[in-house]
Design a protein around this motif. Structure first.
Motif, PDB file in Angstrom:
ATOM      1  N   GLU A 183       0.833  -1.205   0.000  1.00  9.96           N
ATOM      2  CA  GLU A 183       0.000   0.000   0.000  1.00  9.96           C
ATOM      3  C   GLU A 183       0.867   1.253   0.000  1.00  9.96           C
ATOM      4  O   GLU A 183       1.903   1.311   0.654  1.00  9.96           O
ATOM      5  CB  GLU A 183      -0.916   0.016   1.233  1.00  9.96           C
ATOM      6  N   ASN A 184       0.420   2.239  -0.755  1.00  8.19           N
ATOM      7  CA  ASN A 184       1.100   3.536  -0.833  1.00  8.19           C
ATOM      8  C   ASN A 184       2.551   3.417  -1.300  1.00  8.19           C
ATOM      9  O   ASN A 184       3.396   4.251  -0.951  1.00  8.19           O
ATOM     10  CB  ASN A 184       1.047   4.266   0.509  1.00  8.19           C
ATOM     11  N   GLN A 185       2.828   2.386  -2.093  1.00  8.56           N
ATOM     12  CA  GLN A 185       4.160   2.302  -2.688  1.00  8.56           C
ATOM     13  C   GLN A 185       4.379   3.508  -3.601  1.00  8.56           C
ATOM     14  O   GLN A 185       3.453   4.002  -4.231  1.00  8.56           O
ATOM     15  CB  GLN A 185       4.310   1.016  -3.497  1.00  8.56           C
ATOM     16  N   CYS A 186       5.598   4.004  -3.637  1.00  6.08           N
ATOM     17  CA  CYS A 186       5.920   5.134  -4.519  1.00  6.08           C
ATOM     18  C   CYS A 186       5.461   4.824  -5.936  1.00  6.08           C
ATOM     19  O   CYS A 186       5.721   3.739  -6.465  1.00  6.08           O
ATOM     20  CB  CYS A 186       7.427   5.389  -4.490  1.00  6.08           C
ATOM     21  N   LYS A 187       4.796   5.779  -6.569  1.00  5.04           N
ATOM     22  CA  LYS A 187       4.220   5.547  -7.894  1.00  5.04           C
ATOM     23  C   LYS A 187       5.222   5.735  -9.021  1.00  5.04           C
ATOM     24  O   LYS A 187       5.043   5.205 -10.109  1.00  5.04           O
ATOM     25  CB  LYS A 187       3.005   6.465  -8.109  1.00  5.04           C
ATOM     26  N   TRP A 188       6.294   6.502  -8.770  1.00  9.07           N
ATOM     27  CA  TRP A 188       7.202   6.819  -9.866  1.00  9.07           C
ATOM     28  C   TRP A 188       8.544   6.106  -9.792  1.00  9.07           C
ATOM     29  O   TRP A 188       9.344   6.178 -10.716  1.00  9.07           O
ATOM     30  CB  TRP A 188       7.432   8.331  -9.946  1.00  9.07           C
ATOM     31  N   ASP A 225       9.764  10.702  -1.314  1.00  8.33           N
ATOM     32  CA  ASP A 225       8.438  10.094  -1.287  1.00  8.33           C
ATOM     33  C   ASP A 225       7.830  10.110   0.112  1.00  8.33           C
ATOM     34  O   ASP A 225       7.033   9.250   0.466  1.00  8.33           O
ATOM     35  CB  ASP A 225       8.474   8.655  -1.832  1.00  8.33           C
ATOM     36  N   LEU A 226       8.187  11.110   0.904  1.00 10.74           N
ATOM     37  CA  LEU A 226       7.648  11.212   2.261  1.00 10.74           C
ATOM     38  C   LEU A 226       6.422  12.117   2.361  1.00 10.74           C
ATOM     39  O   LEU A 226       5.628  11.963   3.276  1.00 10.74           O
ATOM     40  CB  LEU A 226       8.722  11.740   3.216  1.00 10.74           C
ATOM     41  N   SER A 227       6.291  13.067   1.439  1.00  7.28           N
ATOM     42  CA  SER A 227       5.279  14.119   1.625  1.00  7.28           C
ATOM     43  C   SER A 227       4.115  14.069   0.655  1.00  7.28           C
ATOM     44  O   SER A 227       3.038  14.576   0.967  1.00  7.28           O
ATOM     45  CB  SER A 227       5.956  15.493   1.509  1.00  7.28           C
ATOM     46  N   ALA A 228       4.304  13.542  -0.534  1.00  8.38           N
ATOM     47  CA  ALA A 228       3.254  13.573  -1.539  1.00  8.38           C
ATOM     48  C   ALA A 228       3.261  12.245  -2.305  1.00  8.38           C
ATOM     49  O   ALA A 228       4.326  11.666  -2.507  1.00  8.38           O
ATOM     50  CB  ALA A 228       3.478  14.741  -2.498  1.00  8.38           C
ATOM     51  N   PRO A 229       2.093  11.730  -2.703  1.00 14.76           N
ATOM     52  CA  PRO A 229       0.773  12.361  -2.619  1.00 14.76           C
ATOM     53  C   PRO A 229       0.139  12.339  -1.226  1.00 14.76           C
ATOM     54  O   PRO A 229      -0.864  12.984  -0.991  1.00 14.76           O
ATOM     55  CB  PRO A 229      -0.063  11.537  -3.599  1.00 14.76           C
ATOM     56  N   ILE A 230       0.728  11.572  -0.286  1.00 19.02           N
ATOM     57  CA  ILE A 230       0.259  11.645   1.096  1.00 19.02           C
ATOM     58  C   ILE A 230       1.476  11.876   1.991  1.00 19.02           C
ATOM     59  O   ILE A 230       2.612  11.546   1.629  1.00 19.02           O
ATOM     60  CB  ILE A 230      -0.502  10.379   1.545  1.00 19.02           C
ATOM     61  N   TYR A 231       1.226  12.416   3.163  1.00 18.82           N
ATOM     62  CA  TYR A 231       2.285  12.660   4.134  1.00 18.82           C
ATOM     63  C   TYR A 231       2.416  11.429   5.021  1.00 18.82           C
ATOM     64  O   TYR A 231       1.468  11.040   5.709  1.00 18.82           O
ATOM     65  CB  TYR A 231       1.957  13.897   4.964  1.00 18.82           C
ATOM     66  N   HIS A 232       3.596  10.792   5.003  1.00 20.53           N
ATOM     67  CA  HIS A 232       3.810   9.530   5.705  1.00 20.53           C
ATOM     68  C   HIS A 232       4.288   9.809   7.140  1.00 20.53           C
ATOM     69  O   HIS A 232       5.472   9.660   7.467  1.00 20.53           O
ATOM     70  CB  HIS A 232       4.807   8.669   4.937  1.00 20.53           C
ATOM     71  N   GLU A 233       3.351  10.167   7.983  1.00 20.60           N
ATOM     72  CA  GLU A 233       3.666  10.626   9.326  1.00 20.60           C
ATOM     73  C   GLU A 233       4.419   9.584  10.138  1.00 20.60           C
ATOM     74  O   GLU A 233       5.414   9.892  10.804  1.00 20.60           O
ATOM     75  CB  GLU A 233       2.367  11.010  10.040  1.00 20.60           C
TER      76      GLU A 233
END
Length: 468
Positions: A183-188, A225-233
């Protein structure tokens, strides 16, 4: 018998003294080791002024080699160190042997990593690297020039470590496949999977990589890849803990943007700098967008944590980069002054993206203006004076002298404008001496108002002092 007893007492005394000396030696060695470790209780003290350096991304993308890093370090030591520039940062995918320009080789990448799933430098690109010491030789080279060394990583755990079920150092049998999610793996860029923060072994994995980086002598880490598209708090918190546990002062930069503003409090309590926008290239629309986004972030400037305008896309770009082909920056001279004026008065971290040895005199002059850099390092109370449709004014003060700094911008695409400021709005009354910071020219004594005629995309940067 008496002789035997006497000899026994001598032997016992010798053993006691020797044991005491060895104990004192060990205590002394531990004390020295502890002194060598950094107090990690307050990471904000590690970057009390905005960090300044060079990053390999804009000119070399994921392909930079050791000789190129050294050449840029050599240039910085000779031409920029005395002006406060100090970090030399190896950007993305230094652990891949078969990289390419204009994007990433995601078809058949050859990764280099150790038995604990921790990436190591690709020796075909970094010949001084070894499996045992990683980047230590390169870090030593940079440190010996009085500079600091940084690297880039992606958040998460390598897919290859998961697929091979590699053990996580510092755990009792936990393996990489037990702490990941797709889940939420980096898309690029698909090198890594997301780490599930509350899984046993998650913190230990991050601890293990920062233990390695501390051994190499890393002073700066840029994590993507910590801030976008979601912030990985939760991963940000794992990283903060791991840096603090490493015993070394490693400045943390989160990337890319846009960091969501509702995460402002959290990111400013865990990172030294964070990106406000995505990559900024040598295009006016990127700079225009940065003016707009930065409006919200003024309250978070300073105190060892810094909103980040991104790298400085000036000089020679894309020798083997991601965006476009080998070129000098496409920004006009006026636009380059505008970029540097915004980055400097906003007190953004300054990381030059071009190839330093290729600099011309104009580019070098933008990086070595002592008065501008003094403002960048020593000003306080940065705030917008106004944001109008086609003009912007930003102000700050020197922390000791109280002198006022003022930046004026014409962001119109077509119109030359008179950009005017009411000096009383700056709490300046009477006669005010105004100096152009870029040229050093004294413009005269003013009262009531100050106005400058600026061409489209042009700017001005000034110091205002009460006239004697």
């Amino acid at each position: 018998m008496k002789l035997f007893k006497h000899l026994s007492l001598i032997l016992i005394s010798f053993l006691v003294v020797n044991c005491k000396q060895n104990t004192e030696k060990k205590v002394s060695e531990v004390s020295v080791q502890n002194e060598a470790k950094t107090d990690t209780k307050d990471f904000k003290t590690w970057a009390m002024t905005p960090p300044m350096g060079w990053n390999s991304w804009d000119c070399y993308g994921p392909t930079v080699r050791e000789d190129e890093v050294k050449a840029n370090a050599d240039y910085m030591a000779e031409h920029l160190k005395d002006f406060g520039w100090e970090y030399v940062v190896v950007d993305i995918r230094w652990f891949v042997e078969n990289t390419k320009r204009h994007g990433y080789n995601q078809k058949d990448p050859i990764y280099v990593m150790d038995e604990y799933g921790r990436y190591l430098p690709a020796q075909n690109r970094f010949p001084s690297a070894t499996k045992e010491d990683g980047f230590k030789a390169l870090a030593d080279y940079i440190h010996n020039k009085g500079l600091k060394f940084g690297i880039h990583i992606m958040r998460g755990i390598p897919k290859e470590a998961v697929e091979n079920k590699l053990p996580i150092k510092g755990t009792d049998g936990i393996t990489a496949d037990q702490i990941y999610t797709t889940e939420n793996q980096c898309k690029w860029l698909k090198d890594n999977y997301t780490i599930v923060a509350d899984k046993p072994g998650a913190q230990e994995y991050y601890n293990s990589i920062f233990e390695l980086y501390a051994e190499w002598g890393v002073d700066f880490i840029k994590i993507d890849d910590l801030s976008a598209p979601i912030y990985h708090e939760k991963e940000v918190e794992l990283i903060r803990n791991a840096i603090d546990n490493s015993g070394r002062a490693i400045v943390l930069s989160t990337s890319p943007g846009a960091t969501p503003f509702d995460a402002a409090e959290h990111v400013s309590e865990h990172a030294n700098m964070w990106r406000m926008v995505n990559d900024v290239w040598d295009s006016w629309d990127h700079l225009d967008h940065l003016f707009d986004v930065s409006k919200a972030w003024y309250p978070y400037i300073g105190g060892g944590t810094w909103p980040d305008c991104d790298m400085i896309p000036l000089g020679r770009l894309s020798i083997r980069g991601e965006r476009g082909d080998d070129r000098m920056s496409k920004l006009t001279n006026d636009e380059q002054y505008t970029l540097m004026t915004l980055f400097s008065i906003f007190r953004s971290p300054l990381f030059f993206g071009g190839d330093l040895p290729s600099n011309d005199e104009f580019t070098l002059s933008l990086l070595t203006n002592k008065d501008v850099l003094k403002m960048h390092a020593e000003s306080i109370d940065t705030q917008p004076l106004f944001y109008k449709e086609n003009s912007i004014a930003i102000t700050s003060k020197h922390k000791d002298s109280g002198d006022t700094y003022l930046a004026l911008f014409n962001i119109s695409d077509e119109d030359t404008l008179d950009v005017e400021v009411n000096l009383s709005g700056l709490n300046l009354n009477g006669n005010i001496t105004i100096t152009n910071l870029w040229t050093g020219e004294k413009l005269g004594v003013f009262n009531n108002t100050f106005s400058q005629n600026l061409k489209p995309h042009a700017s001005g940067l000034y110091k205002l002092e009460t006239a004697e």
